[in-house]
Design a protein around this motif. Structure first.
Motif, PDB file in Angstrom:
ATOM      1  N   ILE A 126       0.565  -0.961  -0.254  1.00  0.00           N
ATOM      2  CA  ILE A 126       0.224  -0.194   0.263  1.00  0.00           C
ATOM      3  C   ILE A 126       1.304   1.697  -0.226  1.00  0.00           C
ATOM      4  O   ILE A 126       0.677   1.284  -0.778  1.00  0.00           O
ATOM      5  CB  ILE A 126      -1.088  -0.671   1.296  1.00  0.00           C
ATOM      6  CG1 ILE A 126      -1.904  -0.963   1.186  1.00  0.00           C
ATOM      7  CG2 ILE A 126      -1.346   1.707   1.335  1.00  0.00           C
ATOM      8  CD1 ILE A 126      -2.818  -1.086   2.483  1.00  0.00           C
ATOM      9  N   ARG A 127       1.691   1.034   0.697  1.00  0.00           N
ATOM     10  CA  ARG A 127       2.740   2.119   1.023  1.00  0.00           C
ATOM     11  C   ARG A 127       3.831   2.898  -0.746  1.00  0.00           C
ATOM     12  O   ARG A 127       3.565   3.119  -0.751  1.00  0.00           O
ATOM     13  CB  ARG A 127       3.773   2.182   2.244  1.00  0.00           C
ATOM     14  CG  ARG A 127       3.295   2.390   3.227  1.00  0.00           C
ATOM     15  CD  ARG A 127       4.369   2.691   4.288  1.00  0.00           C
ATOM     16  NE  ARG A 127       3.589   2.353   5.795  1.00  0.00           N
ATOM     17  CZ  ARG A 127       3.356   1.597   6.615  1.00  0.00           C
ATOM     18  NH1 ARG A 127       4.075  -0.299   6.143  1.00  0.00           N
ATOM     19  NH2 ARG A 127       2.994   1.171   7.565  1.00  0.00           N
ATOM     20  N   ASP A 128       3.951   1.510  -1.021  1.00  0.00           N
ATOM     21  CA  ASP A 128       4.629   1.586  -2.179  1.00  0.00           C
ATOM     22  C   ASP A 128       3.321   2.550  -3.433  1.00  0.00           C
ATOM     23  O   ASP A 128       4.180   2.493  -3.882  1.00  0.00           O
ATOM     24  CB  ASP A 128       5.292   0.387  -2.850  1.00  0.00           C
ATOM     25  CG  ASP A 128       5.964   0.322  -4.132  1.00  0.00           C
ATOM     26  OD1 ASP A 128       7.014   0.960  -4.104  1.00  0.00           O
ATOM     27  OD2 ASP A 128       5.650  -0.401  -4.600  1.00  0.00           O
ATOM     28  N   ALA A 129       2.538   2.059  -3.542  1.00  0.00           N
ATOM     29  CA  ALA A 129       1.596   2.051  -4.004  1.00  0.00           C
ATOM     30  C   ALA A 129       1.543   3.368  -4.058  1.00  0.00           C
ATOM     31  O   ALA A 129       0.412   4.139  -5.129  1.00  0.00           O
ATOM     32  CB  ALA A 129      -0.180   1.457  -4.340  1.00  0.00           C
ATOM     33  N   LEU A 130       0.898   4.215  -3.347  1.00  0.00           N
ATOM     34  CA  LEU A 130       1.401   6.053  -2.636  1.00  0.00           C
ATOM     35  C   LEU A 130       1.846   6.334  -2.859  1.00  0.00           C
ATOM     36  O   LEU A 130       2.241   7.880  -2.341  1.00  0.00           O
ATOM     37  CB  LEU A 130       0.442   5.917  -1.309  1.00  0.00           C
ATOM     38  CG  LEU A 130      -0.615   5.166  -0.771  1.00  0.00           C
ATOM     39  CD1 LEU A 130      -0.989   5.027   0.616  1.00  0.00           C
ATOM     40  CD2 LEU A 130      -1.929   6.342  -1.374  1.00  0.00           C
ATOM     41  N   SER A 131       3.031   6.083  -3.527  1.00  0.00           N
ATOM     42  CA  SER A 131       4.646   6.841  -3.593  1.00  0.00           C
ATOM     43  C   SER A 131       4.910   7.862  -3.987  1.00  0.00           C
ATOM     44  O   SER A 131       5.397   8.805  -4.237  1.00  0.00           O
ATOM     45  CB  SER A 131       5.524   5.793  -3.864  1.00  0.00           C
ATOM     46  OG  SER A 131       5.344   4.938  -5.653  1.00  0.00           O
ATOM     47  N   GLY A 132       3.378   7.782  -4.899  1.00  0.00           N
ATOM     48  CA  GLY A 132       3.266   8.594  -6.084  1.00  0.00           C
ATOM     49  C   GLY A 132       2.456   9.987  -5.672  1.00  0.00           C
ATOM     50  O   GLY A 132       1.773  11.042  -6.243  1.00  0.00           O
ATOM     51  N   ASN A 133       1.461  10.430  -4.509  1.00  0.00           N
ATOM     52  CA  ASN A 133       0.946  10.387  -3.818  1.00  0.00           C
ATOM     53  C   ASN A 133       1.339  11.559  -2.887  1.00  0.00           C
ATOM     54  O   ASN A 133       1.850  10.397  -1.442  1.00  0.00           O
ATOM     55  CB  ASN A 133      -0.039   9.986  -3.489  1.00  0.00           C
ATOM     56  CG  ASN A 133      -0.920   9.575  -4.470  1.00  0.00           C
ATOM     57  OD1 ASN A 133      -0.494   8.535  -4.660  1.00  0.00           O
ATOM     58  ND2 ASN A 133      -2.101  10.104  -4.583  1.00  0.00           N
ATOM     59  N   TYR A 134       1.116  12.859  -2.613  1.00  0.00           N
ATOM     60  CA  TYR A 134       1.645  13.671  -1.338  1.00  0.00           C
ATOM     61  C   TYR A 134       0.918  13.927  -0.714  1.00  0.00           C
ATOM     62  O   TYR A 134      -0.128  14.893  -0.887  1.00  0.00           O
ATOM     63  CB  TYR A 134       3.007  14.689  -2.056  1.00  0.00           C
ATOM     64  CG  TYR A 134       3.518  15.383  -1.391  1.00  0.00           C
ATOM     65  CD1 TYR A 134       4.199  15.508  -0.168  1.00  0.00           C
ATOM     66  CD2 TYR A 134       3.247  16.895  -0.825  1.00  0.00           C
ATOM     67  CE1 TYR A 134       4.776  15.660   1.198  1.00  0.00           C
ATOM     68  CE2 TYR A 134       3.899  17.901   0.045  1.00  0.00           C
ATOM     69  CZ  TYR A 134       5.158  16.870   0.683  1.00  0.00           C
ATOM     70  OH  TYR A 134       5.506  18.046   1.731  1.00  0.00           O
ATOM     71  N   CYS A 135       0.859  13.864   0.883  1.00  0.00           N
ATOM     72  CA  CYS A 135      -0.024  14.366   1.389  1.00  0.00           C
ATOM     73  C   CYS A 135       0.500  15.718   2.952  1.00  0.00           C
ATOM     74  O   CYS A 135       1.609  14.757   2.953  1.00  0.00           O
ATOM     75  CB  CYS A 135      -1.369  13.650   2.578  1.00  0.00           C
ATOM     76  SG  CYS A 135      -2.278  14.394   3.048  1.00  0.00           S
ATOM     77  N   ARG A 136       0.898  16.639   3.163  1.00  0.00           N
ATOM     78  CA  ARG A 136       0.942  17.376   3.856  1.00  0.00           C
ATOM     79  C   ARG A 136       0.520  17.467   5.401  1.00  0.00           C
ATOM     80  O   ARG A 136       1.029  18.379   6.366  1.00  0.00           O
ATOM     81  CB  ARG A 136       0.851  18.487   3.857  1.00  0.00           C
ATOM     82  CG  ARG A 136       2.014  19.522   2.306  1.00  0.00           C
ATOM     83  CD  ARG A 136       1.883  20.306   2.208  1.00  0.00           C
ATOM     84  NE  ARG A 136       2.497  21.285   2.645  1.00  0.00           N
ATOM     85  CZ  ARG A 136       2.976  22.779   2.733  1.00  0.00           C
ATOM     86  NH1 ARG A 136       2.776  22.658   2.000  1.00  0.00           N
ATOM     87  NH2 ARG A 136       3.587  23.320   3.641  1.00  0.00           N
ATOM     88  N   CYS A 137      -0.207  16.461   5.851  1.00  0.00           N
ATOM     89  CA  CYS A 137      -1.949  16.618   6.316  1.00  0.00           C
ATOM     90  C   CYS A 137      -1.706  15.435   7.391  1.00  0.00           C
ATOM     91  O   CYS A 137      -1.998  15.635   8.899  1.00  0.00           O
ATOM     92  CB  CYS A 137      -3.106  16.979   6.178  1.00  0.00           C
ATOM     93  SG  CYS A 137      -3.585  18.592   5.312  1.00  0.00           S
ATOM     94  N   THR A 138      -1.536  14.179   6.739  1.00  0.00           N
ATOM     95  CA  THR A 138      -2.276  13.335   7.623  1.00  0.00           C
ATOM     96  C   THR A 138      -1.555  11.937   8.196  1.00  0.00           C
ATOM     97  O   THR A 138      -1.894  11.776   9.600  1.00  0.00           O
ATOM     98  CB  THR A 138      -3.302  11.795   6.646  1.00  0.00           C
ATOM     99  OG1 THR A 138      -2.525  11.768   5.794  1.00  0.00           O
ATOM    100  CG2 THR A 138      -4.298  12.961   5.720  1.00  0.00           C
ATOM    101  N   GLY A 139       0.388  12.498   7.230  1.00  0.00           N
ATOM    102  CA  GLY A 139       0.755  11.776   8.052  1.00  0.00           C
ATOM    103  C   GLY A 139       0.360   9.804   7.893  1.00  0.00           C
ATOM    104  O   GLY A 139       1.679   9.199   7.781  1.00  0.00           O
ATOM    105  N   TYR A 140      -0.157   9.856   6.672  1.00  0.00           N
ATOM    106  CA  TYR A 140      -0.213   8.616   5.545  1.00  0.00           C
ATOM    107  C   TYR A 140      -0.457   7.881   6.149  1.00  0.00           C
ATOM    108  O   TYR A 140      -0.808   6.669   5.802  1.00  0.00           O
ATOM    109  CB  TYR A 140       1.752   8.055   5.196  1.00  0.00           C
ATOM    110  CG  TYR A 140       1.384   9.488   4.331  1.00  0.00           C
ATOM    111  CD1 TYR A 140       1.056   9.223   2.807  1.00  0.00           C
ATOM    112  CD2 TYR A 140       2.631   9.973   4.443  1.00  0.00           C
ATOM    113  CE1 TYR A 140       1.015  10.327   1.837  1.00  0.00           C
ATOM    114  CE2 TYR A 140       3.261  11.142   4.126  1.00  0.00           C
ATOM    115  CZ  TYR A 140       2.762  11.093   1.753  1.00  0.00           C
ATOM    116  OH  TYR A 140       2.676  12.211   1.448  1.00  0.00           O
TER     117      TYR A 140
END
Length: 166
Positions: A126-140
């Protein structure tokens, strides 16, 4: 000079004259009125503009609209309209995986593509799939939790896989 683009967007056949330099994001937002495709960095780094093109997530800011010729494009509006991501959206809400919401649509598109290709991903996948997404709020972590919970729901398990169970 404009190019006649024939593509399918959210299940609807579209024919539109577009400039060869128009990005897919600008086409979707400006010509189609699909503003769920957010423009962030416009360099393919943040993932706010992610859409599915023939089932694969693409940065719509980096793809020219003419490259979608003959393709099927799905946006967050399409996934919402069909209910395809309703469970994922509910889990994002339940797990507080969205805060300002700017990145959320791109995150949902990445998650939907991941779960379509791999219905039972590990937390690392899941983390790898999200590697192209940036979020400044949630901490992932809440986002990873929401996706893992959705995978568990879809698999009929009551609890998501834990780090140790992988």
């Amino acid at each position: 000079m404009k190019h006649l683009l024939s593509t399918t967007v959210n299940g609807e056949q579209v024919q539109e004259a577009v400039s060869p330099r128009t990005s897919l994001a600008d086409f979707l937002r400006g010509d189609m009125g699909l503003t769920g495709t957010h423009l962030g960095c416009e360099m393919g780094a943040c993932g706010a503009c992610l859409v599915l093109m023939d089932g694969a997530p693409v940065h719509a800011c980096l793809v020219l609209a003419v490259q979608a010729e003959g393709c099927t494009v799905e946006t967050i509006e399409g996934l919402t309209e069909t209910g395809a991501a309703a469970d994922l959206q509910a889990r994002f809400h339940d797990r507080n995986a969205l805060q300002c919401g700017y990145c959320t649509n791109g995150m949902l598109m990445s998650a939907q593509a991941l779960l379509a290709a791999n219905p039972d991903p590990s937390r690392d996948e899941i983390r790898d799939a999200l590697s192209g997404n940036y979020c400044r709020c949630t901490g992932y972590e809440a986002i990873v939790d929401a996706i893992a919970a959705t995978a568990s729901d879809r698999a009929g398990r009551s609890e998501p896989k834990t780090e140790a169970a992988q």
